[in-house]
Design a protein around this motif. Structure first.
Motif, PDB file in Angstrom:
ATOM      1  N   MET A   1     -11.700  -4.354  24.493  1.00  0.00           N
ATOM      2  CA  MET A   1     -11.894  -3.001  23.969  1.00  0.00           C
ATOM      3  C   MET A   1     -10.878  -2.051  24.585  1.00  0.00           C
ATOM      4  O   MET A   1     -10.644  -2.060  25.801  1.00  0.00           O
ATOM      5  N   VAL A   2     -10.259  -1.240  23.747  1.00  0.00           N
ATOM      6  CA  VAL A   2      -9.277  -0.261  24.214  1.00  0.00           C
ATOM      7  C   VAL A   2     -10.010   0.882  24.918  1.00  0.00           C
ATOM      8  O   VAL A   2     -11.025   1.386  24.422  1.00  0.00           O
ATOM      9  N   THR A   3      -9.488   1.284  26.085  1.00  0.00           N
ATOM     10  CA  THR A   3     -10.131   2.339  26.864  1.00  0.00           C
ATOM     11  C   THR A   3      -9.177   3.498  27.101  1.00  0.00           C
ATOM     12  O   THR A   3      -7.981   3.434  26.778  1.00  0.00           O
ATOM     13  N   ILE A   4      -9.712   4.551  27.703  1.00  0.00           N
ATOM     14  CA  ILE A   4      -8.898   5.711  28.055  1.00  0.00           C
ATOM     15  C   ILE A   4      -7.777   5.316  29.008  1.00  0.00           C
ATOM     16  O   ILE A   4      -6.663   5.847  28.946  1.00  0.00           O
ATOM     17  N   ALA A   9      -2.058   4.649  30.573  1.00  0.00           N
ATOM     18  CA  ALA A   9      -0.945   3.793  30.997  1.00  0.00           C
ATOM     19  C   ALA A   9       0.238   3.926  30.053  1.00  0.00           C
ATOM     20  O   ALA A   9       1.410   3.941  30.498  1.00  0.00           O
ATOM     21  N   ARG A  10      -0.019   4.021  28.752  1.00  0.00           N
ATOM     22  CA  ARG A  10       1.069   4.162  27.785  1.00  0.00           C
ATOM     23  C   ARG A  10       1.820   5.477  27.970  1.00  0.00           C
ATOM     24  O   ARG A  10       3.040   5.541  27.773  1.00  0.00           O
ATOM     25  N   LEU A  11       1.099   6.525  28.348  1.00  0.00           N
ATOM     26  CA  LEU A  11       1.710   7.847  28.479  1.00  0.00           C
ATOM     27  C   LEU A  11       2.119   8.174  29.910  1.00  0.00           C
ATOM     28  O   LEU A  11       2.717   9.231  30.165  1.00  0.00           O
ATOM     29  N   ASN A  12       1.737   7.274  30.848  1.00  0.00           N
ATOM     30  CA  ASN A  12       2.043   7.489  32.260  1.00  0.00           C
ATOM     31  C   ASN A  12       1.429   8.794  32.777  1.00  0.00           C
ATOM     32  O   ASN A  12       2.073   9.583  33.472  1.00  0.00           O
ATOM     33  N   VAL A  13       0.156   9.006  32.412  1.00  0.00           N
ATOM     34  CA  VAL A  13      -0.595  10.163  32.905  1.00  0.00           C
ATOM     35  C   VAL A  13      -1.922   9.642  33.437  1.00  0.00           C
ATOM     36  O   VAL A  13      -2.256   8.457  33.281  1.00  0.00           O
ATOM     37  N   LYS A  35       0.032  14.032  21.641  1.00  0.00           N
ATOM     38  CA  LYS A  35       0.540  12.731  22.105  1.00  0.00           C
ATOM     39  C   LYS A  35      -0.607  11.755  22.367  1.00  0.00           C
ATOM     40  O   LYS A  35      -0.537  10.577  21.997  1.00  0.00           O
ATOM     41  N   VAL A  36      -1.653  12.256  23.017  1.00  0.00           N
ATOM     42  CA  VAL A  36      -2.803  11.416  23.323  1.00  0.00           C
ATOM     43  C   VAL A  36      -3.444  10.905  22.035  1.00  0.00           C
ATOM     44  O   VAL A  36      -3.778   9.725  21.909  1.00  0.00           O
ATOM     45  N   GLN A  37      -3.610  11.793  21.056  1.00  0.00           N
ATOM     46  CA  GLN A  37      -4.247  11.394  19.808  1.00  0.00           C
ATOM     47  C   GLN A  37      -3.395  10.385  19.053  1.00  0.00           C
ATOM     48  O   GLN A  37      -3.914   9.429  18.449  1.00  0.00           O
ATOM     49  N   GLU A  38      -2.081  10.552  19.101  1.00  0.00           N
ATOM     50  CA  GLU A  38      -1.186   9.620  18.415  1.00  0.00           C
ATOM     51  C   GLU A  38      -1.282   8.222  19.009  1.00  0.00           C
ATOM     52  O   GLU A  38      -1.345   7.220  18.289  1.00  0.00           O
ATOM     53  N   VAL A  39      -1.305   8.150  20.337  1.00  0.00           N
ATOM     54  CA  VAL A  39      -1.413   6.842  20.994  1.00  0.00           C
ATOM     55  C   VAL A  39      -2.796   6.243  20.745  1.00  0.00           C
ATOM     56  O   VAL A  39      -2.925   5.037  20.501  1.00  0.00           O
TER      57      VAL A  39
END
Length: 352
Positions: A1-4, A9-13, A35-39
């Motif tokens: 399951m994909v998590t926050i 990690a993808r955005l390095n935040v 950016k968060v919503q796009e990822v």
């Protein structure tokens, strides 16, 4: 399951930054939120509703509780409310009670536990005390039926006028043996419709107790059985008015199965204007109900209250007006001078 954490990690935040962005926290810039919503969309992230509830965050769910989803009356309401609510990002969840107050309580409990933002309901005849208590803890509004214990927020139809229109049409056509098949009077709508029928007959002294048959509005065969009983009378009716959509369907089915000629043998005025009614025989004369418009008005008012912080639910009552849709299922016996109350305008209705 994909998590926050995967988004972070993808955005390095940090995960907390992602969580705040998804929650539309004002401390996070609009650029970061985008950016968060796009990822999140790209990797298939779905918010954990249970976790949000534990943090006290309201869901975007609005509960709709109705007696019978087989009834086109209620499916029309559900569709109109769904379209109305989704414009503000709310999702409608549907529950069916079959007018059983124990089932009604179970659904209310489940919806409260799901942290719905509010409820719209067609209440049962006598909601249980626990149902009343739970509903008082959240925004809710009654639709079609109203019980004082559940508050003064209500959107409905002038049920009294609906039956007065139907009876007035037959009286003006010379009928005096006018029967009524409608919902039980323990429901507020049923009581109002029966009273409308009686009040319309009162000036003519044409009322006869044996011509009244009331029962469950969702029983699929009740109208069929009621018509059989009425036609078996020593002096059967020449006209029939109906007070529920399901009763209308079953009466029409019984007419077909008996090979009855309508309106030559019996003039019939239905309740509601389902799509097929205009094609039944030479077309069913019926009471048109502004159901879709009523549901949309209810939804818009409810949304307006939910936008308040905190939500407020002031006393509010809205009553919509029915119309008489004249087609070919009624005939004139001996024309009688019509009173002003018996002169319906010809009208078309798209409601269910």
């Amino acid at each position: 399951m994909v998590t926050i954490k995967d988004i972070a990690a993808r955005l390095n935040v940090s995960a907390s930054t992602v969580g705040r962005a998804l929650a539309d926290d004002p401390r996070i810039s609009s650029g970061m939120k985008q950016k968060v919503q796009e990822v999140a969309d790209e990797i298939g992230y779905v918010a954990n509703r249970a976790a949000r509830m534990m943090r006290g965050v309201s869901s975007n769910l609005v509960g709709l509780i109705v007696p019978d989803i087989r009834n086109g009356f209620y499916s029309t309401i559900a569709h109109a409310l769904s379209k109305c609510l989704e414009q503000d990002g709310f999702q409608l969840t549907l529950s069916e009670t079959d007018d059983d107050r124990a089932v009604e309580l179970r659904h209310v409990r489940e919806l409260v536990s799901a942290n719905v933002v509010g409820m719209i309901l067609v209440p049962s005849a006598k909601p249980l005390p626990e149902t009343v208590r739970l509903l008082k803890t959240m925004p809710h509004i009654q639709l079609l039926r109203q019980h004082a214990a559940l508050g003064e927020q209500w959107f409905g139809i002038d049920d009294h006028k609906a039956l007065a229109l139907a009876v007035g049409h037959l009286l003006a056509a010379g009928h005096r043996r006018i029967a009524y098949v409608g919902p039980s009077t323990d429901l507020p709508t049923g009581a109002a419709r029966l009273q409308g029928y009686r009040d319309a007959l009162a000036p003519t002294n044409a009322w006869d107790a044996e011509l009244e048959v009331c029962g469950s509005p969702s029983a699929t065969d009740f109208g069929r059985e009621a018509l059989r009983r009425l036609l078996a009378l020593e002096k059967p009716p020449t006209g029939l008015v109906l007070g529920a959509v399901q009763h209308t369907y079953s009466v029409l089915d019984e007419c077909l199965s008996r090979g009855m000629r309508v309106p030559e043998e019996l003039s019939v005025v239905g309740f509601g204007d389902e799509p097929g009614f205009r094609w039944w025989g030479s077309g069913l004369t019926t009471i048109g109900l502004p159901v879709s418009e009523l549901a949309t008005a209810c939804g818009l008012w409810f949304l307006h209250q939910l936008r308040q912080r905190p939500p407020v639910m002031p006393d509010y009552r809205s009553m919509s007006t029915p119309t008489l849709v004249i087609r070919g299922s009624t005939r004139t016996l001996v024309p009688m001078p019509a009173t002003s109350a018996q002169k319906p305008a010809r009208a078309k209705s798209r409601s269910a």
